[in-house]
Write a protein that holds these residues in place. Structure first.
Motif, PDB file in Angstrom:
ATOM      1  N   GLY A   2       0.791  -1.213   0.000  1.00 27.44           N
ATOM      2  CA  GLY A   2       0.000   0.000   0.000  1.00 27.44           C
ATOM      3  C   GLY A   2       0.820   1.258   0.000  1.00 27.44           C
ATOM      4  O   GLY A   2       0.303   2.329   0.272  1.00 27.44           O
ATOM      5  N   HIS A   3       2.119   1.151  -0.280  1.00 30.71           N
ATOM      6  CA  HIS A   3       2.972   2.337  -0.321  1.00 30.71           C
ATOM      7  C   HIS A   3       2.605   3.182  -1.533  1.00 30.71           C
ATOM      8  O   HIS A   3       2.925   2.853  -2.658  1.00 30.71           O
ATOM      9  CB  HIS A   3       4.437   1.946  -0.370  1.00 30.71           C
ATOM     10  CG  HIS A   3       5.367   3.107  -0.161  1.00 30.71           C
ATOM     11  ND1 HIS A   3       6.025   3.332   1.018  1.00 30.71           N
ATOM     12  CD2 HIS A   3       5.733   4.120  -0.985  1.00 30.71           C
ATOM     13  CE1 HIS A   3       6.778   4.411   0.917  1.00 30.71           C
ATOM     14  NE2 HIS A   3       6.613   4.907  -0.295  1.00 30.71           N
ATOM     15  N   ARG A   4       1.921   4.286  -1.266  1.00 27.28           N
ATOM     16  CA  ARG A   4       1.459   5.133  -2.365  1.00 27.28           C
ATOM     17  C   ARG A   4       2.652   5.783  -3.062  1.00 27.28           C
ATOM     18  O   ARG A   4       3.578   6.268  -2.419  1.00 27.28           O
ATOM     19  CB  ARG A   4       0.511   6.203  -1.831  1.00 27.28           C
ATOM     20  CG  ARG A   4      -0.146   7.028  -2.926  1.00 27.28           C
ATOM     21  CD  ARG A   4      -1.138   7.993  -2.320  1.00 27.28           C
ATOM     22  NE  ARG A   4      -2.220   7.286  -1.653  1.00 27.28           N
ATOM     23  CZ  ARG A   4      -3.065   7.860  -0.822  1.00 27.28           C
ATOM     24  NH1 ARG A   4      -2.949   9.121  -0.530  1.00 27.28           N
ATOM     25  NH2 ARG A   4      -4.027   7.163  -0.263  1.00 27.28           N
ATOM     26  N   GLY A   5       2.598   5.810  -4.362  1.00 25.38           N
ATOM     27  CA  GLY A   5       3.685   6.416  -5.110  1.00 25.38           C
ATOM     28  C   GLY A   5       4.606   5.397  -5.750  1.00 25.38           C
ATOM     29  O   GLY A   5       5.492   5.738  -6.514  1.00 25.38           O
ATOM     30  N   LYS A   6       4.416   4.109  -5.416  1.00 21.54           N
ATOM     31  CA  LYS A   6       5.224   3.056  -6.019  1.00 21.54           C
ATOM     32  C   LYS A   6       4.343   2.147  -6.869  1.00 21.54           C
ATOM     33  O   LYS A   6       3.179   1.929  -6.548  1.00 21.54           O
ATOM     34  CB  LYS A   6       5.928   2.229  -4.944  1.00 21.54           C
ATOM     35  CG  LYS A   6       7.050   2.976  -4.237  1.00 21.54           C
ATOM     36  CD  LYS A   6       7.820   2.035  -3.321  1.00 21.54           C
ATOM     37  CE  LYS A   6       9.002   2.749  -2.684  1.00 21.54           C
ATOM     38  NZ  LYS A   6       9.776   1.831  -1.810  1.00 21.54           N
ATOM     39  N   THR A   7       4.892   1.617  -7.919  1.00 19.07           N
ATOM     40  CA  THR A   7       4.144   0.708  -8.768  1.00 19.07           C
ATOM     41  C   THR A   7       3.850  -0.582  -8.016  1.00 19.07           C
ATOM     42  O   THR A   7       4.733  -1.164  -7.399  1.00 19.07           O
ATOM     43  CB  THR A   7       4.942   0.384 -10.034  1.00 19.07           C
ATOM     44  OG1 THR A   7       5.248   1.609 -10.700  1.00 19.07           O
ATOM     45  CG2 THR A   7       4.146  -0.513 -10.954  1.00 19.07           C
TER      46      THR A   7
END
Length: 844
Positions: free
Chosen positions: A780-785
């Motif tokens: 769920g790390h936003r900003g990573k594909t």
């Protein structure tokens, strides 16, 4: 309510109204804020650049209405953490309204923004807004939704396995809980927190939470202490969450159709605190099983009519086979040890079902070129509660005095026995409660700055209860109290009662806003509430008012002053006497609230914070005396008392760590009352010595002197409470969150058992508890594909919780054992020890 009190209230209201008489030119904008995907964005902050005016916020549907000065150009901004801000300039005419819909674009790299504090919000009522998304991250052994309340100012609870709480000196039965405007009830027969299981509110289904610790408005019902108002979601797209831990599991799903006319949300939970109960002093076979399921659906029939349905069912079972207990108590210089061997079993069951159907009418229309809004709600609800409590437990005990010189308190090092005996506890209790309610409520915005709300409720209640309880105590072969002629039982309660009753309730309330020439804002709320119960045939009138003042200062501060008359008509527990019968002649409890408070929004270290302070005084005109035993509130309905509660609540919340909300609360309080016509006798022997069982050698009564009971501390008189919830993350590992929950409270009054509370003047030990939670965001790390499992999951959290980190032996209640000489020993019942829980949370 006396005529003098009515005059006092209207004089109070007149002063409020006079203070708020200034006005100025205003215009209004309204619309909906959505994100780039077309989904509504709630809690968007709306304000004017360079001015300290009253802010606005979007609701759960993204809708907003914002008032601004007319006749000059203003720069308006919309901002929300995780989204790009929107700014634009606007000049409007007096009385003009304009629809402006906003689209906000999500920013990258702030995956924790859902826990951002919205510290800038002011509430014109005695209400605070809580973030429901934090519930799953608060480490708590109960895992209950009410965990978010325990660190709020004015709130305390020592039932860490249950959901009971006291607010500003009130009993556990003085708190209103609403879900979508429908009142829900707490169990009636639960004796201990480990029996209760799950409370009604499912945190996965919650959209918004409002809480008031006193001085609340007339639209809320008839209780003396607090209001918890919960609203469930109306989802716009499919979502699902699941969680599992050593204490239970939960699953929730929600969605809507393509047109968004039909929405649904479903949740099911299972809980078993067997893992925690194994750490209690009483060893045995614990088998607690708690399950519930809820469904909430809405369907828009057309543009103005909506049909809502709410269903709930819970099945809670508690089976316990006690085996032994080993407990130490006393002081360092005089330490004792209790060893008990048990026989018997306890088997309890609690089944609750509730259903509600609502027809909602919502329409906007224009009259004289001004926008008006009318909303009406028609609701029918039914509630059924079936509870059974059965136990037969035999305990054989030995009390030993420990040799303090040995430096340990194990049984092998006990110096000598000071008491031996046995006891029997018996109960066969059953209750079947039904509540059928018909509600009508409405809201009419008759101008851009004023609205009126109203409502009426007819409620039919039926109770059928059977009570059979008794205790038998034996000390050294003699039953207590001793009689050479018969076997004496203690705490006998027997009764079979049925009760059918009807209640009629209604309220009307007006909310008006004025703006002074210096753009200071006044918001005045005044209302009146009525309640009639056909059992005691008492009609009570409750006027209530609040004045909120937002001065045109550089500092963003709002002041509030509230007062009102509050009544609490009896429910089942308030009528239940110690002997098991119902006392139906009990009168409504009455209290007058005075609350003065202030909110201050400010920034520190570049982050938003909010400071809340409230001072209050509650005049207890007429209340029922009661005593607390674990989570049970035992009332004495044939008696009345009067007293007062005064205190100070303070709270600061904000982003102590960027992007994460934390708070600290501190409360000071004193609660006391005097029971009407209460007295007791003190016995003296022929030597003039006061007879103290177990101490005085000559126990033959020669004389008795009557004493009137003076002022007593209330059972919830906790002078100081501190709550602290803190969130942090490691800079090197930003996906790792740390949550710390700290609670502290001074001692509560307690005393030996009996049918009066005159002896409850001892104080329990301080309550000290620290719970620690560690959560790691795996996906769920936003900003990573997203790759691998991340393609299918929105987020995946893994957590580790440590309950009672400091291993403090907190006391919930006391068991009393009496020896042959009549000397009583208070044996503490300790709460749970340090335990570790593993948790997994998944969002689709």
């Amino acid at each position: 309510m006396t005529i003098s009190r009515i005059k006092t209230f209207f004089a109070f209201a007149f002063v409020f109204g006079f203070c708020a008489s200034a006005s100025a030119q205003q215009a209004a904008i309204h619309g909906i804020v959505k994100d780039s995907l077309g989904q509504p964005v709630q809690l968007v902050f709306i304000g004017l650049m360079g001015e300290s005016t009253l802010p606005g916020f979007t609701d759960s549907t993204g809708a907003y209405t914002y008032y601004l000065p007319a006749g000059k150009e203003e720069e308006i901004f919309f901002t929300h953490t995780g989204y790009s801000s929107v700014h634009f300039k606007l000049k409007m005419k007096e009385g003009e309204t304009r629809e402006i819909n906003i689209s906000m674009h999500m920013t990258m790299g702030s995956r924790l923004d859902t826990f951002q504090v919205v510290a800038s919000r002011h509430d014109a009522q005695e209400i605070i807004q809580l973030n429901p998304k934090l519930v799953n991250f608060i480490p708590s052994p109960s895992g209950d939704f009410n965990a978010i309340l325990m660190t709020q100012p004015g709130v305390f609870s020592r039932t860490e396995l249950g959901s009971e709480y006291s607010v500003r000196g009130g009993s556990y039965d003085e708190n209103l809980v609403y879900v979508n405007g429908i009142e829900v009830y707490r169990p009636l027969l639960v004796r201990q927190g480990e029996q209760e299981g799950l409370s009604f509110v499912n945190p996965d289904m919650v959209s918004s939470v409002s809480f008031s610790a006193g001085g609340f408005e007339a639209k809320y019902g008839d209780k003396l202490s607090s209001v918890l108002d919960v609203t469930y979601k109306k989802p716009k797209e499919f979502e699902a969450t699941a969680s599992a831990s050593l204490l239970g599991e939960s699953l929730h799903m929600e969605g809507s159709d393509k047109s968004d006319r039909f929405t649904w949300i479903f949740g099911i939970r299972h809980k078993s605190n067997q893992y925690l109960l194994k750490g209690l002093d009483i060893q045995g076979d614990y088998k607690p099983e708690f399950t519930d399921a809820q469904l909430y659906m809405t369907y828009a029939l057309n543009d103005h009519w909506e049909l809502d349905v709410l269903g709930y069912y819970s099945n809670n079972n508690y089976i316990f086979d006690p085996q032994s207990e080993l407990a130490s108590f006393g002081t360092v210089s005089q330490a004792y040890q209790l060893q008990v061997y048990f026989q018997g079993q306890e088997e309890d069951s609690y089944q609750t079902a509730m259903g509600a159907i609502s027809l909602v009418y919502d329409r906007n229309f224009y009259r004289n070129d001004k926008k008006h809004k009318l909303k009406m709600n028609f609701t029918i609800s039914a509630y059924n509660d079936q509870e059974a409590q059965n136990y037969d437990i035999i305990g054989q005990y030995l009390i030993s005095e420990l040799n303090s010189n040995l430096g340990s308190s194990t049984f092998a090092q006990a110096a000598y026995g000071v008491g031996v005996g046995a006891y029997v506890e018996h109960a066969r209790d059953n209750i079947n409660a039904n509540v059928l309610s018909f509600q009508y409520s409405g809201t009419y915005d008759y101008s851009a700055k004023s609205k009126v709300i109203w409502g009426a409720t007819f409620q039919h209640e039926s109770f059928m209860s059977q009570t059979s309880q008794w205790n038998l105590s034996d000390s050294a072969g003699y039953s207590q109290p001793y009689s050479p002629y018969s076997l004496q039982l203690q705490n006998v309660a027997k009764g079979y009662d049925t009760l059918e009753s009807n209640r009629l309730m209604g309220y009307v309330e007006n909310i008006s806003r004025w703006t002074a020439l210096d753009t200071s804002t006044f918001i005045f709320t005044a209302g009146v509430r009525a309640n009639y119960w056909d059992v005691n045939r008492e009609l009570v009138i409750s006027p209530r008012a609040t004045l909120a003042y937002k001065p045109h200062w550089k500092n963003d501060i709002m002041f509030r002053l509230s007062s009102g008359l509050y009544y609490q008509p009896p429910f089942y527990r308030e009528m239940l006497q110690p002997d098991g019968s119902l006392f139906t002649s009990v009168k409504d409890q009455e209290s007058i609230h005075f609350v003065a408070g202030a909110d201050w929004n400010f920034k520190a270290w570049g982050q938003p914070f909010k400071w809340i302070t409230e001072a209050y005084y509650k005049d207890l005109v007429s209340v029922e005396p009661y005593e607390l035993s674990n989570v049970v509130v035992n009332y004495f309905p044939s008696q009345t008392a009067s007293g007062h509660i005064e205190g100070l609540d303070m709270k600061i919340n904000g982003n102590f760590v960027k992007g994460l909300e934390s708070w600290f609360s501190l409360s000071l309080m004193q609660a006391s009352y005097q029971i009407k016509d209460a007295s007791y006798y003190v016995d003296y022997n022929s030597y003039g010595q006061q007879i103290i069982p177990g101490v005085t050698a000559n126990t033959t009564v020669a004389d008795s002197i009557k004493h009137n009971v003076g002022t007593l501390p209330m059972p919830t008189d906790e002078r100081l409470t501190v709550g602290f919830f803190f969130q942090d993350y490691l800079p090197s590992y930003p996906n790792l969150k740390v949550n710390l929950n700290l609670l502290f409270g001074t001692g509560l009054p307690f005393g030996p058992p009996g049918n009066n509370v005159y002896g409850d003047t001892l104080r329990s030990t301080f309550y000290k508890r620290v719970d620690l939670g560690l959560s790691y965001l795996v996906i769920g790390h936003r900003g990573k594909t997203k790759i691998g499992l991340g393609k299918y999951f929105k987020s995946l959290w893994m957590g580790l919780e440590v309950f009672n980190l400091l291993q403090v032996n907190n006391v919930i209640s006391y068991n009393w054992i009496e020896d042959i000489n009549g000397r009583k020993y208070a044996i503490p019942n300790y709460l749970t020890a340090r335990e570790v829980n593993v948790k997994l949370m998944l969002e689709l």
